[in-house]
Design a protein around this motif. Structure first.
Motif, short mmCIF file in Angstrom:
data_model
loop_
_atom_site.label_atom_id
_atom_site.label_comp_id
_atom_site.label_asym_id
_atom_site.label_seq_id
_atom_site.Cartn_x
_atom_site.Cartn_y
_atom_site.Cartn_z
N LEU A 179 44.76 48.17 41.89
CA LEU A 179 43.53 48.93 42.08
C LEU A 179 42.46 48.36 41.17
N ARG A 180 41.37 47.88 41.77
CA ARG A 180 40.24 47.36 40.98
C ARG A 180 39.10 48.36 41.09
N ILE A 181 38.78 48.98 39.96
CA ILE A 181 37.75 50.02 39.92
C ILE A 181 36.41 49.40 39.54
N HIS A 182 35.45 49.54 40.44
CA HIS A 182 34.07 49.10 40.19
C HIS A 182 33.19 50.34 40.04
N SER A 183 32.00 50.16 39.55
CA SER A 183 31.12 51.31 39.32
C SER A 183 30.72 51.99 40.61
N GLY A 184 30.74 51.25 41.73
CA GLY A 184 30.33 51.83 43.01
C GLY A 184 31.44 51.91 44.04
N GLY A 185 32.68 51.69 43.64
CA GLY A 185 33.77 51.75 44.60
C GLY A 185 35.02 51.11 44.04
N TYR A 186 36.01 50.89 44.92
CA TYR A 186 37.28 50.33 44.46
C TYR A 186 37.94 49.53 45.57
N ALA A 187 38.82 48.62 45.16
CA ALA A 187 39.61 47.82 46.08
C ALA A 187 41.09 48.05 45.80
N LEU A 188 41.89 48.05 46.84
CA LEU A 188 43.34 48.14 46.75
C LEU A 188 43.93 46.88 47.37
N ASN A 189 44.74 46.14 46.62
CA ASN A 189 45.33 44.90 47.11
C ASN A 189 46.80 44.83 46.73
N HIS A 190 47.64 44.61 47.73
CA HIS A 190 49.08 44.50 47.47
C HIS A 190 49.44 43.07 47.13
N TYR A 191 50.27 42.91 46.11
CA TYR A 191 50.75 41.60 45.69
C TYR A 191 52.27 41.58 45.67
N LYS A 192 52.85 40.58 46.31
CA LYS A 192 54.26 40.30 46.09
C LYS A 192 54.41 39.61 44.75
N SER A 193 55.54 39.82 44.11
CA SER A 193 55.80 39.11 42.85
C SER A 193 56.01 37.63 43.14
N GLY A 194 55.38 36.78 42.33
CA GLY A 194 55.43 35.34 42.57
C GLY A 194 56.65 34.65 42.01
N ASP A 195 57.42 35.33 41.16
CA ASP A 195 58.62 34.73 40.59
C ASP A 195 59.56 34.27 41.70
N LEU A 196 60.13 33.07 41.58
CA LEU A 196 60.93 32.51 42.66
C LEU A 196 62.16 33.36 42.96
N ALA A 197 62.84 33.86 41.93
CA ALA A 197 64.01 34.69 42.17
C ALA A 197 63.62 35.98 42.89
#
Length: 498
Positions: free
Chosen positions: A432-450
């Protein structure tokens, strides 16, 4: 303790949690064709292939921000089987070619090392621009994860390229949230420390669960550590873990979870946790003991409110009741009254609420039972409280093990974001990236190879149908931008962004 979807139900204790006949028939009608397609695909894999052949599959556009995109896929050896109906890995180079016109894919991004579990990040993209791309393993174009069961799209924001057998596919980057970036928060849930088999259905012989490969680290620990590392790498200032930290509320598992989460920072300052139904045990003090010293820890509360530079964070314990976890979640009268009072105190204050059970569950491919969300009357009371508190903007929930964005009809200024389980496919967290005028939600998979290896292996939960449920039927189920006045949030402590 019953798993969110699938643990054993003792005799007559939770008959009310079973889906009705209509839900079973509806889901059966959806699932049967997919099972037949899976069997047909297995027969095709059994045919002979040239030893140098590759198959590039399970292409997914996981993350899409205003200037980046993260794309994953898998390369296997045709005609092989790892024992779970999946081709054995083929270690090879992977690349993504892309551009702003489907006939001019004039830019290239690669990983820098051969692997079978590909994860390529495109950077320097322009907001509001449409891009076309093709992912390749040694020249072989990758094909999408099929989401026909939910009429979903795993690879883009349009259907461009569908039916082409390898693309190119298309996505359009969003505009960034209005205003300046104030704070980044990692949202995660369902770590299930202590679990040994993913996807078990209690009392049923099929579908069988998926276990970790011999000699590899236990997957809940592996995925939790990878999550912490990835969240820090992605610049999270704060981490919220929304319940089911453990598989059964065991003291050892909760202590191990505490050690792993302490790798992110200090509990009660840098990260916060709430209980899920799996975290309850006969010894009700176990969770409290494991996470003592944080917000609410000293006075025994598992729910709390915390102010972080104008941002109010409310953590809820959504299973304050006796039971085995099979029934609906419940806040209890005392907690519900406390929650309403907190919102009435400052209805306009920017507020993020997180708890384990969702308020509502929509569009599930599997039969929905009352055990999948908060008890109906209490959920209605929470939404009514939101309707009178315009400062509330997000309700983060777990329990369903899926990515799903829902705008609450009676409180349209609030988004409910269900986040997929950290412990299994697709794995990872939502930033969750909170900005003064709104927010973004972005899903990330873990980058670790295992972690990538386990994510690929565990996608075969529910007889291989798990992606239809867990990934999110659209890119916007796991990546979205919303306007909301958050100018009241200030950063009150040092922010370490990478």
């Amino acid at each position: 303790m019953r798993c969110c979807f699938s643990a054993h139900l003792p005799a007559l204790a939770a008959l009310s949690a079973f889906p009705g006949p209509c839900e079973v028939l509806r889901s059966g009608a959806r699932l049967a064709p997919a099972l037949l397609r899976t069997a047909s695909a297995a027969m095709q894999r059994a045919r002979s292939h040239h030893p140098d052949d590759l198959t590039a599959v399970n292409l997914e556009l996981v993350t899409l921000t205003e200037d980046t995109a993260v794309i994953t896929w898998y390369t296997g050896i045709p005609g092989t089987d790892d024992g779970l109906g999946h081709p054995l890995p083929a270690i090879t180079e992977g690349e993504v070619v892309y551009g702003t016109h489907p006939s001019r894919l004039n830019r290239t991004a690669s990983e820098g090392r051969p692997t079978a579990h590909h994860q390529v990040e495109l950077t320097g993209l322009e907001p509001g621009q449409t891009y076309y791309y093709q992912a390749r393993s040694r020249g072989v174009a990758a094909t999408p994860t099929p989401l026909h069961l939910v009429r979903g799209n795993a690879v883009g924001t349009s259907t461009f390229g569908f039916g082409s057998g390898g693309g190119p596919y298309s996505f359009t980057t969003p505009q960034p949230p209005p205003g300046r970036l104030l704070l980044s928060v990692a949202l995660c849930n369902d770590l299930h420390l202590g679990e040994t088999t993913a996807g078990l259905v209690g009392g049923l012989p099929l579908p069988r669960g998926i276990s970790q490969q011999p000699g590899r680290a236990p997957y809940p620990e592996l995925m939790s550590r990878a999550l912490v590392e990835e969240a820090r790498r992605r610049g999270a200032d704060l981490l919220l873990a929304g319940g089911d930290i453990s598989a059964g509320g065991g003291a050892h598992d909760l202590r191990e979870a505490r050690r792993i989460l302490d790798g992110f920072g200090t509990h009660g300052r840098d990260y916060f946790v709430v209980r899920g139904n799996h975290d309850r045990s006969e010894d009700t003090s176990t969770f409290r003991t494991a996470f003592a010293g944080g917000v609410g820890g000293d006075d025994g509360l598992e729910y709390f409110a915390h102010d972080l530079g104008g941002l109010r964070i409310i953590g809820l314990d959504t299973y304050v009741k006796t039971g085995n976890g099979a029934d609906a979640g419940g806040l209890g009268a005392e907690q519900l009254a406390w929650f309403r009072a907190r919102l009435r105190e400052a209805p306009d204050q920017p507020t993020l609420v997180f708890g384990h059970h969702p308020l509502t569950v929509r569009d599930s491919v599997f039969p929905v039972t009352r055990g999948h969300c908060l008890e109906r009357r209490q959920a209605r009371a929470v939404v009514d409280a939101y309707a009178s508190a315009p400062g509330v903007f997000l309700h983060h929930a777990g329990h369903t093990h899926r990515n799903k964005r829902t705008v609450l009809t009676r409180a349209p200024h609030v988004t409910q974001q269900e986040v997929a389980a950290a412990k299994e496919y697709p794995g990872g967290f939502t930033l969750l990236r909170i900005h003064s005028g709104g927010y973004a939600l972005n899903h990330y998979k873990s980058g670790d190879l295992a972690a990538r290896q386990w994510s690929e292996r565990s996608r075969r939960v529910a007889a291989g149908l798990w992606p239809h449920h867990a990934l999110g039927r659209s890119v916007t189920d796991r990546n979205s931008v919303t306007s909301h006045d958050l100018s009241g949030v200030t950063v009150s402590r040092g922010v370490n962004r990478t």
